[in-house]
Enzyme design. Structure first.
Site, PDB file in Angstrom:
ATOM      1  N   LYS A  54       0.841  -1.208   0.000  1.00 43.28           N
ATOM      2  CA  LYS A  54       0.000   0.000   0.000  1.00 43.28           C
ATOM      3  C   LYS A  54       0.878   1.261   0.000  1.00 43.28           C
ATOM      4  CE  LYS A  54      -3.805  -2.540   1.948  1.00 43.28           C
ATOM      5  NZ  LYS A  54      -4.622  -2.954   3.098  1.00 43.28           N
ATOM      6  N   GLN A  98      -4.832  -1.824   9.258  1.00 40.36           N
ATOM      7  CA  GLN A  98      -4.635  -3.105   8.583  1.00 40.36           C
ATOM      8  C   GLN A  98      -5.158  -4.240   9.464  1.00 40.36           C
ATOM      9  OE1 GLN A  98      -3.307  -3.548   5.377  1.00 40.36           O
ATOM     10  NE2 GLN A  98      -4.073  -5.615   5.700  1.00 40.36           N
ATOM     11  N   ASP A 121     -11.190   2.486   3.497  1.00 40.27           N
ATOM     12  CA  ASP A 121     -11.495   1.065   3.337  1.00 40.27           C
ATOM     13  C   ASP A 121     -13.003   0.864   3.157  1.00 40.27           C
ATOM     14  OD1 ASP A 121      -9.316  -0.599   3.194  1.00 40.27           O
ATOM     15  OD2 ASP A 121      -9.067  -0.786   5.360  1.00 40.27           O
TER      16      ASP A 121
END
Ligand code: NDP
Length: 286
Positions: A54, A98, A121
């Site tokens: 990422k 995460q 997200d």
């Protein structure tokens, strides 16, 4: 039939090029780059790789990025404190925590602490609601990436039988919502589904998000179906593989995504897209 490959790397490269151009324009106008913060807790080996990918993608598209690596024994309150400081930081447009995070942490509370406008997200309850109602601003990255791949290869969803195997909040459910929004006729299968094979054989578009190697075999796939493999598993030799028995299913399907090089790169690309959207929204609101 030998299936055509749906190449996530090719589609990703095209979209990342567009994002890079948009980021340059944003930077020229706003005197700063779109910014993404990534919070990682502990040393989960897969998470280390995902976070690295990422951050690399941010570099590739010209975003500012900020890793926050917290120790395994951090408390829920300490994680939330970091999130709150990122919520207030004007250089950060998007952030993500995460997953998975260590079990002693309150995942629900932590995810809820991410301010809605920075939740790139799109895991918030609010995002799930918008998605269900069909008026979402940002879409969960993995299913959104799959929709982009289908679009790139001119694969029509409207009127098609779509079967999604898996009903997680981050893949299966939002995938089904997007296929439905695109006028597919959608079935969601899961671990309690009876006769998974016959349900899957109905599919013109079959999406597998289970997390088990070879759960989808060639006899479960209709001739000419489009097969999208979200799974990320390790085979007996420790090599990365999906849910689909790739070689055998390739002989039956019309299109198929490989693992690696299919859904994975698209997920990260959609994260970049969501960060750009969040940056533009933040700029408009200032
Ligand atoms: P979850 O474990 O949260 O969900 C798995 C789903 O599969 C559940 O709904 C479960 O059913 C269902 N399932 C389990 N076993 C079977 C079975 N034998 N038959 C039918 N359904 C079954 O996983 P995620 O959704 O988070 O992830 C799924 C896979 O996708 C994983 O391999 C993950 O690593 C990968 N992934 C890949 C991404 C990418 O970018 N490529 C991004 C995110 C995930 P039930 O609900 O009944 O338990």
């Amino acid at each position: 039939m030998t299936a055509k490959l749906i190449d996530g790397k090719v589609v990703s490269a095209k979209i990342r090029g567009e994002i890079r151009e948009a980021a340059e324009a944003f930077k020229a106008e706003r005197k700063r780059a779109p910014g993404l913060a990534v919070v990682r807790v502990g040393e989960d080996p897969a998470s280390i790789v995902y976070v690295r990918n990422k951050l690399r993608a941010c570099e590739e598209v010209g975003f500012y990025s900020e890793p926050h690596i917290l120790s395994e024994d951090v408390t829920t309150e300490e994680v939330i404190k970091v999130i709150e400081s990122l919520n207030a930081d004007p250089n950060i447009d998007g952030m993500l925590v995460q997953l998975p995070i260590p079990r002693h942490l309150d995942e629900k509370k932590i995810l809820a602490a991410v301010s809605d406008d920075k939740d790139v997200d799109a895991f918030h309850t609010l995002d799930a609601g918008h998605l269900t109602l069909g008026d979402a601003n940002v879409l969960p990255c993995t299913p959104a990436g799959i929709m982009e791949m289908l679009k790139h290869y001119d694969i029509e969803v409207a009127g098609k039988e779509c079967v999604v195997v898996g009903r997680s909040n981050i893949v299966g459910r939002p995938m089904a919502a997007l296929l439905l929004a695109a006028d597919g006729t959608v079935t969601i299968a899961h671990s309690r589904t009876k006769d998974l094979g016959s349900v899957c054989r109905r599919a013109d578009i079959l999406v597998s998000a289970v997390g088990r190697a070879k759960v989808i075999t060639a006899d479960m796939v209709k001739e000419g179906a489009v097969v999208v493999d979200v799974g990320m598993n390790r085979n007996e030799e420790g090599k990365l593989c999906g849910d689909v028995d790739f070689d055998a299913v390739s002989e039956v399907a019309s299109y198929i995504t490989p693992v690696p090089g299919g859904v994975g790169p698209m997920t990260v690309t959609m994260l970049m897209k969501n960060t750009l959207i969040a940056a533009k929204n933040a700029a408009e609101n200032n």
